[in-house]
Every structure is written in structure tokens, then in C-alpha cells.
Scaffold this active site. Structure first.
Site, PDB file in Angstrom:
ATOM      1  N   ASN A   7     -37.937  -7.599 -58.961  1.00 52.54           N
ATOM      2  CA  ASN A   7     -38.153  -6.749 -57.792  1.00 52.54           C
ATOM      3  C   ASN A   7     -39.276  -5.776 -58.151  1.00 52.54           C
ATOM      4  O   ASN A   7     -39.055  -4.788 -58.840  1.00 52.54           O
ATOM      5  CB  ASN A   7     -36.841  -6.004 -57.500  1.00 52.54           C
ATOM      6  N   ARG A  88     -38.378 -10.601 -55.062  1.00 56.38           N
ATOM      7  CA  ARG A  88     -38.004  -9.944 -53.807  1.00 56.38           C
ATOM      8  C   ARG A  88     -39.290  -9.600 -53.056  1.00 56.38           C
ATOM      9  O   ARG A  88     -40.181  -8.941 -53.584  1.00 56.38           O
ATOM     10  CB  ARG A  88     -37.237  -8.662 -54.104  1.00 56.38           C
ATOM     11  N   HIS A 177     -33.248  -5.187 -45.827  1.00 53.24           N
ATOM     12  CA  HIS A 177     -32.015  -5.305 -46.615  1.00 53.24           C
ATOM     13  C   HIS A 177     -31.306  -6.634 -46.362  1.00 53.24           C
ATOM     14  O   HIS A 177     -30.102  -6.762 -46.595  1.00 53.24           O
ATOM     15  CB  HIS A 177     -30.997  -4.186 -46.266  1.00 53.24           C
ATOM     16  N   HIS A 203     -24.950  -1.361 -45.046  1.00 53.06           N
ATOM     17  CA  HIS A 203     -25.648  -1.129 -46.312  1.00 53.06           C
ATOM     18  C   HIS A 203     -26.134   0.313 -46.250  1.00 53.06           C
ATOM     19  O   HIS A 203     -27.167   0.608 -45.644  1.00 53.06           O
ATOM     20  CB  HIS A 203     -26.816  -2.106 -46.452  1.00 53.06           C
ATOM     21  N   GLY A 205     -27.293   3.259 -48.395  1.00 55.96           N
ATOM     22  CA  GLY A 205     -27.760   3.831 -49.660  1.00 55.96           C
ATOM     23  C   GLY A 205     -28.757   4.917 -49.320  1.00 55.96           C
ATOM     24  O   GLY A 205     -28.602   5.577 -48.286  1.00 55.96           O
ATOM     25  N   ARG A 236     -35.318   9.490 -44.341  1.00 58.35           N
ATOM     26  CA  ARG A 236     -35.885   8.910 -43.114  1.00 58.35           C
ATOM     27  C   ARG A 236     -35.034   9.287 -41.901  1.00 58.35           C
ATOM     28  O   ARG A 236     -33.810   9.371 -42.003  1.00 58.35           O
ATOM     29  CB  ARG A 236     -35.952   7.387 -43.208  1.00 58.35           C
ATOM     30  N   ASP A 278     -29.752  13.455 -51.293  1.00 56.82           N
ATOM     31  CA  ASP A 278     -28.677  12.766 -52.006  1.00 56.82           C
ATOM     32  C   ASP A 278     -27.309  13.194 -51.475  1.00 56.82           C
ATOM     33  O   ASP A 278     -26.996  14.389 -51.442  1.00 56.82           O
ATOM     34  CB  ASP A 278     -28.795  13.086 -53.509  1.00 56.82           C
ATOM     35  N   ARG A 280     -24.501  13.173 -52.734  1.00 54.64           N
ATOM     36  CA  ARG A 280     -23.666  13.947 -53.675  1.00 54.64           C
ATOM     37  C   ARG A 280     -23.935  15.433 -53.519  1.00 54.64           C
ATOM     38  O   ARG A 280     -23.019  16.260 -53.534  1.00 54.64           O
ATOM     39  CB  ARG A 280     -23.939  13.502 -55.119  1.00 54.64           C
ATOM     40  N   GLY A 328     -22.095   3.571 -49.503  1.00 55.95           N
ATOM     41  CA  GLY A 328     -21.049   2.633 -49.078  1.00 55.95           C
ATOM     42  C   GLY A 328     -20.082   2.310 -50.206  1.00 55.95           C
ATOM     43  O   GLY A 328     -18.882   2.185 -50.001  1.00 55.95           O
ATOM     44  N   ASN A 330     -19.803   4.254 -53.065  1.00 57.28           N
ATOM     45  CA  ASN A 330     -19.365   5.425 -53.852  1.00 57.28           C
ATOM     46  C   ASN A 330     -18.900   6.653 -53.089  1.00 57.28           C
ATOM     47  O   ASN A 330     -18.212   7.495 -53.657  1.00 57.28           O
ATOM     48  CB  ASN A 330     -20.504   5.865 -54.778  1.00 57.28           C
ATOM     49  N   GLU A 379     -28.175  -7.781 -54.911  1.00 60.34           N
ATOM     50  CA  GLU A 379     -29.347  -8.460 -54.366  1.00 60.34           C
ATOM     51  C   GLU A 379     -29.997  -9.371 -55.411  1.00 60.34           C
ATOM     52  O   GLU A 379     -30.498 -10.440 -55.083  1.00 60.34           O
ATOM     53  CB  GLU A 379     -30.357  -7.417 -53.859  1.00 60.34           C
TER      54      GLU A 379
HETATM   55  P1  ADP Z   1     -31.677   2.723 -52.594  1.00 59.14           P
HETATM   56  O1  ADP Z   1     -31.813   2.660 -51.112  1.00 59.14           O
HETATM   57  O2  ADP Z   1     -32.709   3.595 -53.240  1.00 59.14           O
HETATM   58  O3  ADP Z   1     -31.475   1.381 -53.270  1.00 59.14           O
HETATM   59  P2  ADP Z   1     -28.907   3.241 -53.403  1.00 59.14           P
HETATM   60  O4  ADP Z   1     -28.226   2.154 -52.678  1.00 59.14           O
HETATM   61  O5  ADP Z   1     -28.983   3.170 -54.885  1.00 59.14           O
HETATM   62  O6  ADP Z   1     -30.329   3.553 -52.805  1.00 59.14           O
HETATM   63  O7  ADP Z   1     -28.180   4.615 -52.999  1.00 59.14           O
HETATM   64  C1  ADP Z   1     -28.517   5.824 -53.577  1.00 59.14           C
HETATM   65  C2  ADP Z   1     -27.766   6.917 -52.858  1.00 59.14           C
HETATM   66  O8  ADP Z   1     -26.368   6.667 -52.923  1.00 59.14           O
HETATM   67  C3  ADP Z   1     -27.947   8.284 -53.484  1.00 59.14           C
HETATM   68  O9  ADP Z   1     -29.104   8.912 -53.024  1.00 59.14           O
HETATM   69  C4  ADP Z   1     -26.691   8.974 -52.990  1.00 59.14           C
HETATM   70  O10 ADP Z   1     -26.948   9.509 -51.705  1.00 59.14           O
HETATM   71  C5  ADP Z   1     -25.650   7.890 -52.869  1.00 59.14           C
HETATM   72  N1  ADP Z   1     -24.667   7.922 -53.966  1.00 59.14           N
HETATM   73  C6  ADP Z   1     -24.750   7.350 -55.165  1.00 59.14           C
HETATM   74  N2  ADP Z   1     -23.647   7.625 -55.914  1.00 59.14           N
HETATM   75  C7  ADP Z   1     -22.847   8.393 -55.161  1.00 59.14           C
HETATM   76  C8  ADP Z   1     -21.564   9.007 -55.352  1.00 59.14           C
HETATM   77  N3  ADP Z   1     -20.884   8.877 -56.483  1.00 59.14           N
HETATM   78  N4  ADP Z   1     -21.045   9.725 -54.337  1.00 59.14           N
HETATM   79  C9  ADP Z   1     -21.721   9.864 -53.191  1.00 59.14           C
HETATM   80  N5  ADP Z   1     -22.924   9.300 -52.945  1.00 59.14           N
HETATM   81  C10 ADP Z   1     -23.489   8.588 -53.908  1.00 59.14           C
END
Ligand code: ADP
Length: 391
Positions: A7, A88, A177, A203, A205, A236, A278, A280, A328, A330, A379
Site C-alpha cells: 500500500n 492497493r 474503502h 468502516h 476510522g 473531513r 482523534d 480518543r 468501529g 475500538n 485490507e
Molecule cells: P485510517 O483511516 O487512517 O486508516 P484508522 O482506521 O486507523 O484510520 O482509524 C484511526 C482512528 O481510529 C483514530 O484517529 C481514532 O479516532 C480511532 N481510534 C483508534 N483507536 C481507538 C480507541 N482505542 N478508542 C477510540 N478511538 C480509537
């Protein structure tokens, strides 16, 4: 058979190597800050993570180091053991509806669709060319993020703009995605033990999209011409009134580039919370009573729920909602808030089961009218599967 999945981003290169068809992960890693100062790479092997600082001038150099490391770790003894490399590719336009073996014509097409993914497609081409040079004996395969969404009916992918814009300028919904939505929906069908299913895959993230999948085929998805459509994301904005763009240009002298930058990099969680992209940090902010974090989370969840409701109607019901990617997999609270908002559809969350991170799990009660699952996405494995199957 050893298959490498790659990727390539504008300044990064992620890789994993699998033994196929056993789907055994042998090694993985990521090269970062390629072409920049302080470049480095990380390798994960046998449960250990090793980081090395190394001047990485370009992707070809990263590729050569990758090969050296594969030999160093004795994952391969000879390059001829690598039979295939899956790449990818973000944008396959309306031309690619499945993964393909890469030849000259495929590369031309990937280049042609660069206008729709100016940061990603050129990086993928660099990765492909580096692979062709460094591992000349391997078959290269392109796996497109857009391909899985090519089964959408025209009424779902066309915008209500002059019809000619679609034919002449290729303006339409492509989605993104796709590799992830395909992977988790296939896994969901495996768990349910049938393929005639109605699924809504989330999905969510840093980038986020949601798809409606009927009998294994995508019928709608939230990302559009570009990945900045649909859900609210880390930075975004997702869906907005398109006229906001011309309004800001006309009344506040902003340029198209400035607005594009704001909508892609300064909006979403970050824009509303004025704190972080983020989830978190948003969760921490909420715990401290930060009003803007509370608002950002409310808006985020509402948008996901709006799409689930819309796709529920479009699918004529739903067997399962699937959560995957960073949030999704975490974010316990985000999943809970989404599922609680769907109570009217008969969704009943299993609070105890939901209290996990990164595990495949059913998170609704047996009495829930719609099941909800966490399915960690993979992926890279999907890319390896497609590559193996094409070889
Ligand atoms: P990308 O779109 O960059 O591939 P990811 O699927 O890796 O992103 O998701 C990253 C995001 O997931 C982080 O910015 C955060 O918002 C969220 N995230 C990751 N770990 C946790 C967690 N333990 N609790 C809550 N949110 C989390």
C-alpha cells in the site's frame, strides 16, 4: 506461495507478506517519511516490532530495503519465491470492477484516473514500478478501492447534475474503502452461513464510509466522487451543501484550494471540537465536559445513524450491521451511541459484549431485530487473496 501486499502512499509504503493459500502472515511493516528528512521504517516479525532510522530517498529504495529485510529475517531465501505482489490502488474509475493483473494498459488507466485521486494513484504507480524493477519475476496485481462499489445501480451513483457531466467529466459516485467493505461483508456472510444477506458495513476510522450490501454486492455507499462525502470524519466534513464552496469564494475571497484544504484537513471532528481529529481525544474531552467535543460526537453519531436508517430502508431491512476500522473496532462509546439511537428499529445492544476493542464479536442481544458485529478489517489480506486468485 508467497504473496506481498503493498500500500504505497505519497510518502509511505506499508507491506505485509502472506503464505497463501494458508493466509499465514509472515511479516509486515511500514516505511515512513519517504523522500523527507528523518525517514524510518518499522518491521513486525514474530510478535516483535523493530524500528530503524534510514535515509529513504524514494519508493524504489524502500522496496530494495524491504527485500533485504525479507532475506535478513529469512522470510524468503530467493526472490523467485515471491510469486505475486498486490498493490492497493485508490481510484479505478468506472473502468475496473475487479482486481486485475497489471500490464502497460492497466498502468495507463491508473494514470488516467489520477485526476480523481491526485495524491494516491501516482503513489501507487511509483510502488508498482518499484516492484517491477526490484522483483522482476513476480506478477503484479492492482486491487482497487473503488471496484467493489461498481455494482451500484445508476440511480445511486449519478449526481443530479447535467447528465453530460457524468459522461464527459466522469463526475459520479465511485466510493472508497471497497477492499475493506468487501472483506468484512464476506466475513459477515461466513459467520451468518449464507450469502443472501442484507448488510450495512460501517468502516469508521480516520476516514469513514458506510455501505449497503445485498447478497454480497454493494448497492450504495456514502463516499462519492472523492472520499470527502458522506460521514463526518477525523478532519473531513463529509456531506455539505455544495453551494457553501461558491459562497465562500464569492463573499470571503477564499480560493478553491483553500476551501478544499479546510474541508479535507480542518473539518470533521477537528473542525467542530477545535481540539483533535482523534476520537480518543474527543472521548477525553467529553469526560471533562468539553461542550465542543460533546457536540462533535453528537454530530458524528447522528450522521452514521442517518445513513444506517437510509440504507435500512433501501435494503428493505437488515440482517447485520458491521463495525470496522479504528473507531468501529475500538470506540466502545461510539458503537454504543450509534446502536442506542437505532432502538426504534428494534436494535438491542449487549453492553457487556460491546465492552471490547479490536475483537470479532456479536455485540447485540439475541432479542435484537438486527444483529451488530465488530469485524476487524484486513485490507492487506484481501489484497493478497485477490492476488493469489489471479495468479
Ligand atoms: P485510517 O483511516 O487512517 O486508516 P484508522 O482506521 O486507523 O484510520 O482509524 C484511526 C482512528 O481510529 C483514530 O484517529 C481514532 O479516532 C480511532 N481510534 C483508534 N483507536 C481507538 C480507541 N482505542 N478508542 C477510540 N478511538 C480509537
Amino acid at each position: 506461495m508467497k504473496i506481498l501486499s503493498v500500500n504505497a502512499g505519497s510518502s509511505s509504503l506499508k507491506f505485509q507478506m502472506y503464505e497463501m493459500p494458508e493466509e499465514k502472515k509472515l511479516i509486515s511493516g511500514v516505511f515512513e517519511r519517504i523522500g523527507m528528512d528523518n525517514s524510518f521504517y518499522t518491521i513486525k516479525f514474530n510478535g516483535e516490532k523493530i524500528q530503524k532510522e534510514k535515509d529513504l530517498k524514494n519508493h524504489k529504495e524502500a522496496f530494495s530495503i524491504l527485500i533485504d529485510e525479507l532475506k535478513e529475517y529469512k522470510v524468503v531465501e530467493d526472490l523467485s519465491e515471491i510469486k505475486g505482489v498486490g498493490h492497493r490502488v485508490v481510484q479505478g474509475g468506472d473502468y475496473f470492477d475487479k482486481s486485475v493483473v497489471i500490464d502497460k494498459e492497466v498502468k495507463e488507466k491508473i494514470k488516467e484516473f489520477s485526476c480523481l485521486a491526485p495524491l494516491h494513484n501516482p503513489a501507487a504507480l511509483i510502488g508498482i514500478e518499484a516492484s517491477e524493477t526490484v522483483i522482476p519475476g513476480a506478477v503484479n496485481v492492482a486491487v482497487f478501492d473503488t471496484a467493489f462499489h461498481q455494482t451500484m445501480p445508476i440511480e445511486n451513483y449519478l449526481y443530479a447534475l447535467p447528465y453530460e457531466w457524468a459522461s464527459k467529466y466522469k463526475i459520479r459516485r465511485y466510493g472508497a474503502h471497497g477492499t475493506s467493505h468487501k472483506y468484512v461483508s464476506a466475513r459477515m456472510n461466513e459467520i451468518l452461513g449464507r450469502t443472501n444477506t442484507k448488510l450495512i458495513t460501517c468502516h469508521i476510522g480516520n476516514g469513514a464510509s458506510i455501505s449497503a450490501i445485498k447478497d454480497g454486492k454493494c448497492i450504495n455507499t456514502s463516499m462519492g466522487l472523492t472520499p470527502n462525502a458522506g460521514l463526518i470524519m477525523g478532519t473531513r466534513c463529509g456531506d455539505i451543501d455544495a453551494t457553501i464552496v461558491t459562497y465562500m469564494i464569492k463573499n470571503y475571497n477564499m480560493t478553491a484550494e483553500e476551501i478544499e484544504n479546510v474541508m479535507n484537513k480542518e473539518s470533521g471532528y477537528l473542525g467542530i471540537s477545535e481540539l483533535s481529529s482523534d476520537s480518543r481525544d474527543i472521548e477525553d474531552g467529553i469526560a471533562k465536559g468539553n461542550d465542543k467535543c460533546i457536540l462533535a460526537q453528537k454530530m458524528y453519531v447522528k450522521r452514521v445513524v442517518d445513513y444506517i436508517a437510509k440504507y435500512y430502508v433501501e435494503l428493505g431491512g437488515c440482517d447485520a450491521i458491521v463495525f470496522t476500522a479504528g473507531l468501529g473496532e475500538n470506540s466502545i462509546s461510539t458503537r454504543r451511541e450509534i446502536l442506542d439511537s437505532l432502538e426504534v428499529l428494534g436494535v438491542k445492544i449487549d453492553e457487556k459484549a460491546n465492552n471490547v476493542r479490536g475483537e470479532e464479536k456479536l455485540i447485540t442481544l439475541p432479542s435484537s431485530k438486527i444483529a451488530a458485529y465488530i469485524i476487524p478489517t484486513d485490507e492487506e489480506l484481501m489484497i493478497s487473496r485477490d492476488t493469489y486468485n489471479l495468479i
